[in-house]
Motif scaffolding. Structure first.
Motif, PDB file in Angstrom:
ATOM      1  N   LEU A   1     -15.404 -23.725 -50.669  1.00 13.10           N
ATOM      2  CA  LEU A   1     -15.206 -24.052 -49.262  1.00 13.10           C
ATOM      3  C   LEU A   1     -16.179 -25.137 -48.823  1.00 13.10           C
ATOM      4  N   THR A   2     -17.426 -25.035 -49.310  1.00 13.96           N
ATOM      5  CA  THR A   2     -18.426 -26.057 -48.986  1.00 13.96           C
ATOM      6  C   THR A   2     -18.018 -27.404 -49.544  1.00 13.96           C
ATOM      7  N   ASP A   3     -17.551 -27.407 -50.791  1.00 13.78           N
ATOM      8  CA  ASP A   3     -17.161 -28.661 -51.448  1.00 13.78           C
ATOM      9  C   ASP A   3     -16.030 -29.371 -50.699  1.00 13.78           C
ATOM     10  N   ARG A   4     -15.146 -28.600 -50.092  1.00 15.97           N
ATOM     11  CA  ARG A   4     -14.022 -29.186 -49.351  1.00 15.97           C
ATOM     12  C   ARG A   4     -14.372 -29.471 -47.891  1.00 15.97           C
ATOM     13  N   GLY A   5     -15.575 -29.072 -47.484  1.00 14.60           N
ATOM     14  CA  GLY A   5     -15.969 -29.284 -46.093  1.00 14.60           C
ATOM     15  C   GLY A   5     -15.172 -28.447 -45.118  1.00 14.60           C
ATOM     16  N   LEU A   6     -14.702 -27.275 -45.567  1.00 17.09           N
ATOM     17  CA  LEU A   6     -13.855 -26.441 -44.721  1.00 17.09           C
ATOM     18  C   LEU A   6     -14.712 -25.663 -43.723  1.00 17.09           C
ATOM     19  N   PRO A   7     -14.337 -25.635 -42.454  1.00 15.33           N
ATOM     20  CA  PRO A   7     -15.078 -24.849 -41.465  1.00 15.33           C
ATOM     21  C   PRO A   7     -15.107 -23.367 -41.829  1.00 15.33           C
ATOM     22  N   VAL A   8     -16.296 -22.776 -41.790  1.00 12.25           N
ATOM     23  CA  VAL A   8     -16.475 -21.365 -42.148  1.00 12.25           C
ATOM     24  C   VAL A   8     -17.499 -20.748 -41.201  1.00 12.25           C
ATOM     25  N   VAL A   9     -17.272 -19.482 -40.818  1.00 12.16           N
ATOM     26  CA  VAL A   9     -18.247 -18.713 -40.044  1.00 12.16           C
ATOM     27  C   VAL A   9     -18.391 -17.351 -40.705  1.00 12.16           C
ATOM     28  N   LEU A  10     -19.636 -16.876 -40.824  1.00 11.01           N
ATOM     29  CA  LEU A  10     -19.924 -15.554 -41.367  1.00 11.01           C
ATOM     30  C   LEU A  10     -20.320 -14.623 -40.227  1.00 11.01           C
ATOM     31  N   VAL A  11     -19.736 -13.432 -40.215  1.00  9.52           N
ATOM     32  CA  VAL A  11     -20.105 -12.427 -39.225  1.00  9.52           C
ATOM     33  C   VAL A  11     -21.086 -11.456 -39.872  1.00  9.52           C
ATOM     34  N   ASN A  12     -22.286 -11.421 -39.356  1.00 10.89           N
ATOM     35  CA  ASN A  12     -23.424 -10.639 -39.817  1.00 10.89           C
ATOM     36  C   ASN A  12     -24.135 -11.306 -40.995  1.00 10.89           C
ATOM     37  N   ALA A  13     -25.332 -10.799 -41.279  1.00 13.10           N
ATOM     38  CA  ALA A  13     -26.298 -11.485 -42.139  1.00 13.10           C
ATOM     39  C   ALA A  13     -25.762 -11.754 -43.539  1.00 13.10           C
ATOM     40  N   GLY A  14     -26.140 -12.914 -44.076  1.00  9.52           N
ATOM     41  CA  GLY A  14     -25.762 -13.281 -45.425  1.00  9.52           C
ATOM     42  C   GLY A  14     -26.941 -13.885 -46.165  1.00  9.52           C
ATOM     43  N   VAL A  15     -26.727 -14.178 -47.436  1.00  5.65           N
ATOM     44  CA  VAL A  15     -27.793 -14.770 -48.248  1.00  5.65           C
ATOM     45  C   VAL A  15     -28.129 -16.158 -47.707  1.00  5.65           C
ATOM     46  N   ASP A  16     -29.385 -16.528 -47.853  1.00  7.88           N
ATOM     47  CA  ASP A  16     -29.874 -17.752 -47.214  1.00  7.88           C
ATOM     48  C   ASP A  16     -29.284 -19.029 -47.798  1.00  7.88           C
ATOM     49  N   GLU A  17     -28.897 -19.009 -49.085  1.00 12.22           N
ATOM     50  CA  GLU A  17     -28.473 -20.262 -49.713  1.00 12.22           C
ATOM     51  C   GLU A  17     -27.103 -20.748 -49.259  1.00 12.22           C
ATOM     52  N   LEU A  18     -26.337 -19.912 -48.568  1.00  9.21           N
ATOM     53  CA  LEU A  18     -25.041 -20.359 -48.063  1.00  9.21           C
ATOM     54  C   LEU A  18     -25.240 -21.042 -46.716  1.00  9.21           C
ATOM     55  N   PRO A  19     -24.721 -22.269 -46.557  1.00 11.58           N
ATOM     56  CA  PRO A  19     -25.065 -23.088 -45.385  1.00 11.58           C
ATOM     57  C   PRO A  19     -24.156 -22.895 -44.172  1.00 11.58           C
ATOM     58  N   PHE A  20     -23.483 -21.743 -44.077  1.00 18.41           N
ATOM     59  CA  PHE A  20     -22.503 -21.557 -43.012  1.00 18.41           C
ATOM     60  C   PHE A  20     -23.152 -20.979 -41.748  1.00 18.41           C
ATOM     61  N   PRO A  21     -22.601 -21.292 -40.581  1.00 20.48           N
ATOM     62  CA  PRO A  21     -23.064 -20.638 -39.343  1.00 20.48           C
ATOM     63  C   PRO A  21     -22.833 -19.133 -39.422  1.00 20.48           C
ATOM     64  N   ARG A  22     -23.733 -18.359 -38.805  1.00 19.41           N
ATOM     65  CA  ARG A  22     -23.633 -16.902 -38.834  1.00 19.41           C
ATOM     66  C   ARG A  22     -23.748 -16.332 -37.432  1.00 19.41           C
ATOM     67  N   VAL A  23     -22.961 -15.304 -37.191  1.00 24.10           N
ATOM     68  CA  VAL A  23     -22.988 -14.559 -35.931  1.00 24.10           C
ATOM     69  C   VAL A  23     -23.335 -13.120 -36.290  1.00 24.10           C
ATOM     70  N   SER A  24     -24.506 -12.649 -35.862  1.00 20.83           N
ATOM     71  CA  SER A  24     -25.012 -11.360 -36.333  1.00 20.83           C
ATOM     72  C   SER A  24     -25.520 -10.472 -35.215  1.00 20.83           C
ATOM     73  N   THR A  25     -25.516  -9.163 -35.493  1.00 25.59           N
ATOM     74  CA  THR A  25     -26.238  -8.212 -34.660  1.00 25.59           C
ATOM     75  C   THR A  25     -27.701  -8.231 -35.085  1.00 25.59           C
ATOM     76  N   ASP A  26     -28.609  -8.130 -34.145  1.00 22.23           N
ATOM     77  CA  ASP A  26     -30.037  -8.125 -34.453  1.00 22.23           C
ATOM     78  C   ASP A  26     -30.405  -6.763 -35.041  1.00 22.23           C
ATOM     79  N   ASP A  27     -30.499  -6.700 -36.376  1.00 19.67           N
ATOM     80  CA  ASP A  27     -30.770  -5.438 -37.058  1.00 19.67           C
ATOM     81  C   ASP A  27     -32.140  -4.878 -36.702  1.00 19.67           C
ATOM     82  N   ALA A  28     -33.112  -5.749 -36.498  1.00 23.08           N
ATOM     83  CA  ALA A  28     -34.460  -5.288 -36.167  1.00 23.08           C
ATOM     84  C   ALA A  28     -34.475  -4.555 -34.830  1.00 23.08           C
ATOM     85  N   VAL A  29     -33.814  -5.128 -33.838  1.00 25.07           N
ATOM     86  CA  VAL A  29     -33.740  -4.489 -32.524  1.00 25.07           C
ATOM     87  C   VAL A  29     -32.986  -3.163 -32.622  1.00 25.07           C
TER      88      VAL A  29
END
Length: 335
Positions: free
Chosen positions: A137-165
């Motif tokens: 998906l990155t190679d094709r420049g395809l828009p991507v969004v991840l819901v909740n935390a993911g590994v740091d090496e993936l460069p996609f925007p993320r929308v997460s719940t604050d687990d610490a809170v």
């Protein structure tokens, strides 16, 4: 026909008169509204009028890890509805045991030339999983969004719940009830949101390595594995248990009962999600509510901005959860 107009109008967020104008090919409707109506028609399973069947709305993949956990259908409802209102057609891809894998779904979505993909709870949240399919998906420049935390090496925007809170709220609630021996039941060790919850728990409780070993249970996010993990923590003396999902909490309550104890008289249990029907459990579940509607809408907004070429900040967008107190928590030593 009247029922169809009403349902399509509600789904697209327009009036029934507007739906009628679109279906009859009349003027006076903007292109974005027209697209939203046709997309709503597709999502609800109604056939388009013959003259409109050659037109296809833009596809967006929504990839879910399962549908048994009620939180994922709830997220899907928000995301698909928001996509339809933005003139996009959702393609729901839910993994099942022995079914299509996440990498296979990615291949299928790429074959269908989707405009973007929203992932929720996929392999991106597991540090030890394979992530090569995301790089397609990155190679094709395809828009991507991840819901909740993911590994740091993936460069996609993320929308997460604050687990610490979330953990701070749950731990503080149990401590206010007098609980001193509090355990936490999490997902696998490489599960990024579980890692965040554990870090917050260790900080709040002042745990060192020995306490962490004693008071942490691991699961595969199933009720049966939760029952096994919770049983071990209860046997060690835990009187309050914080769970990483409502499904885990239900398995924990089952463990309490199989040990001949009661919730909350003997053991207090807190879930995470506030998924559907948690008010109907026995007892009703105290849980941490994820703001699913706001998170789902934010994920769609970020994805649409990418599709339209608007600059998107790749920093993680954190949403604050809410402690919902019901009947599964009570004072320590109340019986």
């Amino acid at each position: 026909m009247t029922r169809r107009l009403t349902e399509v109008a509600r789904k697209a967020g327009v009036s029934e008169a507007t739906v009628s104008r679109v279906l009859n090919g009349r003027d006076g409707v903007s292109e974005s509204t027209r697209t939203a109506v046709l997309t709503a028609l597709d999502v609800l399973g109604y056939e388009r009028p013959t003259k409109l069947r050659g037109e296809r709305a833009r596809l967006v993949g929504l990839v879910l890890p399962e549908l048994q956990n009620p939180i994922f259908p709830a997220l899907a409802e928000v995301v698909t509805g928001s996509l339809a209102q933005r003139g996009l057609t959702p393609a729901l891809c839910a993994r099942t045991i022995g079914g299509i894998s996440e990498p296979d779904y990615v291949d299928m979505l790429l074959d269908h030339q989707v405009s973007g993909v929203i992932f929720a709870g996929g392999a991106y949240a597991l540090a030890d999983a394979k992530h090569e399919h995301y790089r397609q998906l990155t190679d094709r420049g395809l828009p991507v969004v991840l819901v909740n935390a993911g590994v740091d090496e993936l460069p996609f925007p993320r929308v997460s719940t604050d687990d610490a809170v979330a953990v701070e709220q749950a731990f503080g609630h149990l401590r206010s009830l007098g609980h001193e021996h509090i355990g936490i039941v999490l997902g696998p060790e490489d599960h990024v949101p579980s890692r965040r919850k554990l870090a917050a728990m260790a900080d709040a409780a002042g745990w060192g390595p020995e306490e962490t070993e004693r008071w942490v249970g691991r699961t595969s996010f199933s009720m049966e594995s939760a029952r096994v993990a919770a049983t071990k923590l209860i046997d060690k003396g835990a009187t309050g248990l914080i769970c990483a999902s409502d499904v885990i909490a239900l398995g924990t309550i089952r463990a309490v009962r199989r040990l001949g104890k009661q919730v909350p008289d003997d053991i207090s249990v807190i879930g995470f999600d506030d998924s559907g029907l948690m008010t109907c459990t026995d007892p009703p579940l105290t849980t941490i509510r994820q703001p699913i509607e706001m998170m789902g809408q934010a994920a769609v907004d970020i994805l649409v901005n990418q599709i339209e070429g608007v600059g998107v900040n790749t920093d993680e967008l954190l949403f604050e959860p809410e402690l919902v107190v019901r009947g599964s928590t009570g004072p320590a030593g109340s019986r």
